[in-house]
Design a protein around this motif. Structure first.
Motif, PDB file in Angstrom:
ATOM      1  N   ASP A   1       0.817  -1.213   0.000  1.00 41.39           N
ATOM      2  CA  ASP A   1       0.000   0.000   0.000  1.00 41.39           C
ATOM      3  C   ASP A   1       0.850   1.263   0.000  1.00 41.39           C
ATOM      4  O   ASP A   1       0.582   2.209  -0.728  1.00 41.39           O
ATOM      5  CB  ASP A   1      -0.950   0.001   1.207  1.00 41.39           C
ATOM      6  CG  ASP A   1      -1.952  -1.143   1.117  1.00 41.39           C
ATOM      7  OD1 ASP A   1      -2.268  -1.551  -0.021  1.00 41.39           O
ATOM      8  OD2 ASP A   1      -2.401  -1.627   2.167  1.00 41.39           O
TER       9      ASP A   1
ATOM     10  N   GLN B   1       2.707   6.254  -7.188  1.00 40.46           N
ATOM     11  CA  GLN B   1       1.691   7.003  -7.927  1.00 40.46           C
ATOM     12  C   GLN B   1       1.874   8.506  -7.737  1.00 40.46           C
ATOM     13  O   GLN B   1       1.812   9.278  -8.700  1.00 40.46           O
ATOM     14  CB  GLN B   1       0.298   6.578  -7.448  1.00 40.46           C
ATOM     15  CG  GLN B   1      -0.815   7.492  -7.939  1.00 40.46           C
ATOM     16  CD  GLN B   1      -2.156   7.062  -7.420  1.00 40.46           C
ATOM     17  OE1 GLN B   1      -2.781   6.160  -7.965  1.00 40.46           O
ATOM     18  NE2 GLN B   1      -2.614   7.703  -6.366  1.00 40.46           N
TER      19      GLN B   1
ATOM     20  N   MET C   1      -7.967   0.825   4.493  1.00 43.13           N
ATOM     21  CA  MET C   1      -8.000   0.796   3.035  1.00 43.13           C
ATOM     22  C   MET C   1      -6.674   0.351   2.452  1.00 43.13           C
ATOM     23  O   MET C   1      -5.625   0.899   2.772  1.00 43.13           O
ATOM     24  CB  MET C   1      -8.279   2.217   2.517  1.00 43.13           C
ATOM     25  CG  MET C   1      -9.595   2.792   2.954  1.00 43.13           C
ATOM     26  SD  MET C   1     -10.919   2.250   1.894  1.00 43.13           S
ATOM     27  CE  MET C   1     -10.654   3.328   0.502  1.00 43.13           C
ATOM     28  N   SER C   2      -6.747  -0.615   1.554  1.00 44.99           N
ATOM     29  CA  SER C   2      -5.542  -0.981   0.820  1.00 44.99           C
ATOM     30  C   SER C   2      -5.470  -0.049  -0.394  1.00 44.99           C
ATOM     31  O   SER C   2      -6.428   0.641  -0.715  1.00 44.99           O
ATOM     32  CB  SER C   2      -5.637  -2.427   0.353  1.00 44.99           C
ATOM     33  OG  SER C   2      -6.606  -2.526  -0.660  1.00 44.99           O
ATOM     34  N   PHE C   3      -4.324  -0.047  -1.066  1.00 44.71           N
ATOM     35  CA  PHE C   3      -4.193   0.830  -2.227  1.00 44.71           C
ATOM     36  C   PHE C   3      -5.178   0.445  -3.317  1.00 44.71           C
ATOM     37  O   PHE C   3      -5.779   1.295  -3.955  1.00 44.71           O
ATOM     38  CB  PHE C   3      -2.760   0.788  -2.755  1.00 44.71           C
ATOM     39  CG  PHE C   3      -2.530   1.749  -3.873  1.00 44.71           C
ATOM     40  CD1 PHE C   3      -2.488   3.110  -3.627  1.00 44.71           C
ATOM     41  CD2 PHE C   3      -2.382   1.293  -5.176  1.00 44.71           C
ATOM     42  CE1 PHE C   3      -2.295   4.013  -4.658  1.00 44.71           C
ATOM     43  CE2 PHE C   3      -2.186   2.188  -6.219  1.00 44.71           C
ATOM     44  CZ  PHE C   3      -2.140   3.551  -5.963  1.00 44.71           C
ATOM     45  N   ARG C   4      -5.368  -0.870  -3.479  1.00 51.61           N
ATOM     46  CA  ARG C   4      -6.320  -1.314  -4.512  1.00 51.61           C
ATOM     47  C   ARG C   4      -7.730  -0.840  -4.176  1.00 51.61           C
ATOM     48  O   ARG C   4      -8.504  -0.485  -5.054  1.00 51.61           O
ATOM     49  CB  ARG C   4      -6.297  -2.834  -4.653  1.00 51.61           C
ATOM     50  CG  ARG C   4      -4.901  -3.418  -4.635  1.00 51.61           C
ATOM     51  CD  ARG C   4      -4.501  -4.056  -5.964  1.00 51.61           C
ATOM     52  NE  ARG C   4      -3.165  -4.611  -5.847  1.00 51.61           N
ATOM     53  CZ  ARG C   4      -2.151  -4.328  -6.669  1.00 51.61           C
ATOM     54  NH1 ARG C   4      -2.326  -3.523  -7.688  1.00 51.61           N
ATOM     55  NH2 ARG C   4      -0.967  -4.859  -6.487  1.00 51.61           N
TER      56      ARG C   4
ATOM     57  N   VAL D   1      -8.469   1.892  -2.554  1.00 47.68           N
ATOM     58  CA  VAL D   1      -8.515   3.323  -2.865  1.00 47.68           C
ATOM     59  C   VAL D   1      -8.733   3.513  -4.364  1.00 47.68           C
ATOM     60  O   VAL D   1      -9.528   4.352  -4.794  1.00 47.68           O
ATOM     61  CB  VAL D   1      -7.215   4.035  -2.404  1.00 47.68           C
ATOM     62  CG1 VAL D   1      -7.197   5.483  -2.870  1.00 47.68           C
ATOM     63  CG2 VAL D   1      -7.068   3.975  -0.893  1.00 47.68           C
TER      64      VAL D   1
ATOM     65  N   VAL E   1      -4.203  10.596  -0.614  1.00 48.71           N
ATOM     66  CA  VAL E   1      -4.072   9.434  -1.507  1.00 48.71           C
ATOM     67  C   VAL E   1      -5.263   9.333  -2.457  1.00 48.71           C
ATOM     68  O   VAL E   1      -5.101   9.054  -3.640  1.00 48.71           O
ATOM     69  CB  VAL E   1      -3.847   8.120  -0.725  1.00 48.71           C
ATOM     70  CG1 VAL E   1      -5.012   7.739   0.137  1.00 48.71           C
ATOM     71  CG2 VAL E   1      -3.517   6.974  -1.685  1.00 48.71           C
TER      72      VAL E   1
ATOM     73  N   THR F   1      -4.944   9.645  -6.389  1.00 46.36           N
ATOM     74  CA  THR F   1      -5.414   8.560  -7.240  1.00 46.36           C
ATOM     75  C   THR F   1      -6.331   9.099  -8.335  1.00 46.36           C
ATOM     76  O   THR F   1      -6.262   8.688  -9.489  1.00 46.36           O
ATOM     77  CB  THR F   1      -6.109   7.482  -6.393  1.00 46.36           C
ATOM     78  OG1 THR F   1      -5.247   7.132  -5.324  1.00 46.36           O
ATOM     79  CG2 THR F   1      -6.424   6.240  -7.195  1.00 46.36           C
TER      80      THR F   1
END
Lengths: 327, 482
Positions: free
Chosen positions: A210, A217, B394-397, B399, B431, B435
């Protein structure tokens, strides 16, 4: 951690003990139904209250140990309101204590039994301590590193025992690893990201993906070029100095597992330094620590790190020097 | 970003309170600094508030009973700015609040919008009886008091037209109530009744009492009204009032569930009780029932069952609250497009994930469609802020999935070009904003976090400060309807 979990773990341990001790199949079969209870709800043992017995023939008189005589009421007239008041004040007290507990993840206001901690507090402590030990000796799943596309390298350390005894060896790459990065990694990138298990493999397992994806990004959004990311087994923070010498990036960021504590064993830190080299002083490094579910959310930490990088690039300094330049 | 420097940033805040009988203004200076350790993500907080200037108390200029004299109010404000030595451009936050019966005046809304434009670019307009009570309780010190012990405290702000009650426990608002109890509800002229407000007429009719213009000010009917007000206030505080006695009730019945231990009074009536101001105010004879009402409350036997505490501020509680207590500071890691700020009067739509990502994303689409319908029923292009609360870890995926869902749904707004405004309860704004940027959304994005808002609130977002945060004022714009 909850009591259920404690019970579950204890149950597993007892099951294991039993299977080794006895081969009785019926017992194994019934394991599922065998409830393990750590805490008795009702008192057990010999509960018979000894009554005074009119013993004829001797002068010895047996007096019951447990008196069944009721305690005199403090205020018998206002008995009801007194108990109501008591329950109310207890509830209020509990509310205040709960408020205190919410202030910190530390084990405060947990009560005690005599002079020692209560059993569940003690078990939680043991559990958290075990988790901390596991984090140090655990391994980062290589599947995770492959998924993220990290090259896997090693410090000069041979095993975990040596890692703990010889911090100096954790600060240098093995000869083979040096050869690998010279061969495979991009030189003079703006930002070189390095990952290392450090003292908590669990930190990497839980947070690396994460933090890394979010960080990458945000760097991309800001148009900042990154080098070839790699993972160093058993590294320490100052490993970045040698990496700085070899690859000459502007900034090295090392995402490393923190020494586990009893509150969290999976906390990750990001150490950042502008142009690190052998001999870099500690004051020039900076850190964003406490990255885990209970601290800085990993995804947000990644996005924030990019802001820190932008600032370092702007002032061409990190750590105390950055603060000085910022004025 | 001042992530690693301990320096203070100062901003100027103004508070203007236009009440039924009086108008006043305060100018204050807030100091902001990073209170988080240097190894943490910065957390910018207001660490100090200094009052720079307090205006005298002016009589609210009215053209007639139903119209506020806008020009006169503006000239008061401008003159006071001059005296304080500031210009509107310096004011970075604050609130204009229009309180009590004044909010029902015909031109109240235009007045407040005009003034918030004239008196400083980011000076927000607020009104609404619940909010008044809340702001007054903060200005009077009742809110602070509730944090120091476990008593339940009710602050009763009584001005010319209304009594606004806000009940706090441990700094948490547990209820509000508004009543038609105020000094201006009966007015006198040379010892005779000169004006009887509609709520009082209604009350008298319900009790078969007669009172006419020109009656003697000492009439027993006036005493009846005062006694009734005090008794009714007690009934409300103890939650014994019911709808049958609704003549003096404005809006809903009490909505708190706990017994009140302590009461404090603020507002003009409180000034009659405690005389905090120098003579200029105390001497002003308002020719109304204000002073008698203060006495009636002080002598009411039933109200004595509560512990009374003296407020820090009496008549200035609301203006102080408006000037110093309405501004919140966003989280330090946010994503905002500077050219779209300040942004005013954005309605808030609350969407709770209830700590479960799957159920959350499943119903998100439906909810956003609802929000669009609710705020832009006529497809005029009214924007709204999506408040995302109770997010799980929350994981990055996750998000990415959330950002993608939001992107798609925002396209379905009647005017999809409007900025995407997101408010997150938890520290995820940077984040999520990043994103969305990475997805190349065509709209500009305002994504802020660590602000608590409620469904139906309106939010004003100020310009980004040097510290990288934005000041935010959460408010409600409901004007009284009576």
């Amino acid at each position: 951690m909850n009591e259920q979990l404690v019970e579950q773990i204890t149950k597993m341990v007892i099951e294991k003990l039993q299977t080794t001790k006895t081969t009785s199949t019926s017992q194994i079969k019934n394991n599922d139904e065998m409830p393990v209870k750590l805490f008795q709800n009702a008192p057990t043992g010999n509960l018979v209250v000894e009554k005074e017995t009119a013993n004829t023939g001797t002068d010895v008189k047996f007096v019951p140990i447990v008196s069944d005589k009721k305690q005199p009421e403090i205020k018998s007239v206002t008995k009801k309101t007194a108990t109501e008041e008591l329950t109310k004040s207890r509830a209020k007290k509990e509310e205040v204590l709960e408020g205190l507990r919410k202030q910190t993840p530390a084990r405060i206001v947990v009560g005690r039994a005599g002079t020692r901690a209560k059993t569940d507090t003690w078990l939680k402590f043991r559990f958290d301590h075990a988790a901390a030990v596991d984090a140090v000796y655990g391994e980062v799943p290589s599947e995770l590193l492959e998924r993220l596309g990290f090259i896997q390298l090693h410090s000069k350390v041979v095993d975990k025992e040596e890692y703990i005894r010889r911090p100096d060896l954790g600060r240098r790459l093995s000869d083979q690893s040096i050869a690998t990065i010279k061969e495979k990694c991009k030189r003079s990138a703006t930002v070189q990201i390095v990952a290392s298990n450090g003292l908590s493999a669990k930190a990497i397992e839980e947070n690396m993906e994460d933090v890394y994806l979010s960080f990458e990004q945000s760097l991309k959004n800001a148009g900042i070029e990154t080098g070839t990311t790699f993972y160093v087994e058993n590294g320490r923070v100052a490993l970045m100095d040698e990496i700085g010498e070899i690859l000459q990036p502007d900034i090295v960021v090392i995402l490393i597992g923190e020494r586990p504590g009893l509150v969290s064993a999976e906390s990750l830190s990001a150490y950042i330094c502008y142009k690190p080299h052998l001999g870099t002083i500690e004051a020039d490094r900076m850190v964003v620590s406490n990255i885990h579910k209970g601290g800085i959310p990993p995804v947000e930490a990644g996005a924030y790190l990019a802001t820190v990088i932008q600032k370092i690039l702007k002032y061409e300094a990190s750590g105390v020097s950055l603060v000085k330049k910022e004025g | 970003m001042t992530g690693y420097s301990p320096k203070l940033e100062k901003i100027i805040s103004a508070g203007i309170d236009i009440g039924t009988s009086t108008t006043k203004l305060v100018i204050s200076e807030f100091s902001l600094t990073n209170v988080a350790g240097s190894t943490h993500v910065p957390r910018i907080e207001i660490v100090d508030k200094q009052i720079l200037y307090k205006s005298p108390i002016f009589s609210t200029p009215l053209k007639d009973h139903v119209t506020i004299d806008v020009a006169a109010v503006v000239s008061i404000v401008k003159a006071e700015y001059d005296k304080a030595g500031i210009v509107p451009a310096q004011i970075e936050t604050g609130a204009v609040i229009i309180t009590g019966e004044t909010a029902t005046k015909d031109n109240a809304r235009e007045m407040i919008d005009y003034l918030s434009d004239e008196a400083g670019e980011f000076l927000v307009a607020t009104a609404g009886p619940d909010l008044e009570g809340i702001i007054a309780a903060k200005g009077s010190g009742a809110y602070e008091y509730s944090g120091d012990n476990d008593n339940v405290i009710a602050n009763i702000d009584i001005g010319g037209g209304t009594a606004n009650i806000a009940v706090y426990k441990a700094k948490e608002l547990i209820g509000t109530c508004t009543l038609h109890i105020g000094g201006r509800l009966l007015e006198f002229e040379r010892g005779k009744v000169s004006s009887i407000s509609p709520p009082i007429q209604k009350l008298l009719a319900a009790h078969n009492r007669q009172l006419h213009i020109g009656d003697d000010a000492q009439s027993p009917t006036v005493d009846f009204v005062l006694g009734f007000m005090a008794d009714y206030l007690n009934a409300i505080l103890t939650r014994k009032a019911d709808n049958n006695e609704a003549a003096l009730l404005l809006g809903h019945l009490p909505n708190w569930q706990e017994d009140i231990d302590v009461i404090s009074f603020s507002g003009g009536i409180s000034e009659c009780m405690y005389q905090h101001e120098s003579h200029q105010y105390a001497q002003a004879s308002y020719n109304d029932i204000g002073i008698q009402l203060a006495k009636a409350l002080q002598t009411n036997q039933d109200l004595q069952q509560f512990t009374w505490i003296e407020p820090i501020e009496t008549v200035r509680a609301t203006v102080l609250g408006a000037g110093t207590q309405t501004t919140e500071i966003s989280g330090a890691t946010i994503q905002v497009s500077p050219s779209d700020l300040p942004m005013k009067n954005v309605p808030v739509y609350n969407f709770s994930f209830e700590q479960d990502f799957q159920t959350g994303t499943d119903s998100l689409e439906k909810k956003i469609a609802e929000a669009i319908d609710m705020f832009d029923a006529y497809h005029e292009g009214q924007n709204f802020a999506l408040y995302i609360s109770e997010l799980p870890h929350m994981s990055f995926r996750a998000v990415q999935k959330l950002a993608d869902d939001i992107r798609q749904m925002m396209e379905r707004r009647p005017n999809p070009d409007l900025p995407i405004v997101l408010i997150l309860q938890t520290d995820h704004a940077r984040v999520l904003g990043q994103t969305l940027m990475a997805m190349n959304v065509r709209q500009s994005v305002i994504c802020i976090d660590q602000i608590n808002v409620e469904h139906g609130d309106y939010i004003d977002i100020g310009r980004m400060l040097e510290s990288g945060v934005v000041p935010v004022v959460v408010k409600t714009l409901t004007f009284h309807s009576s």
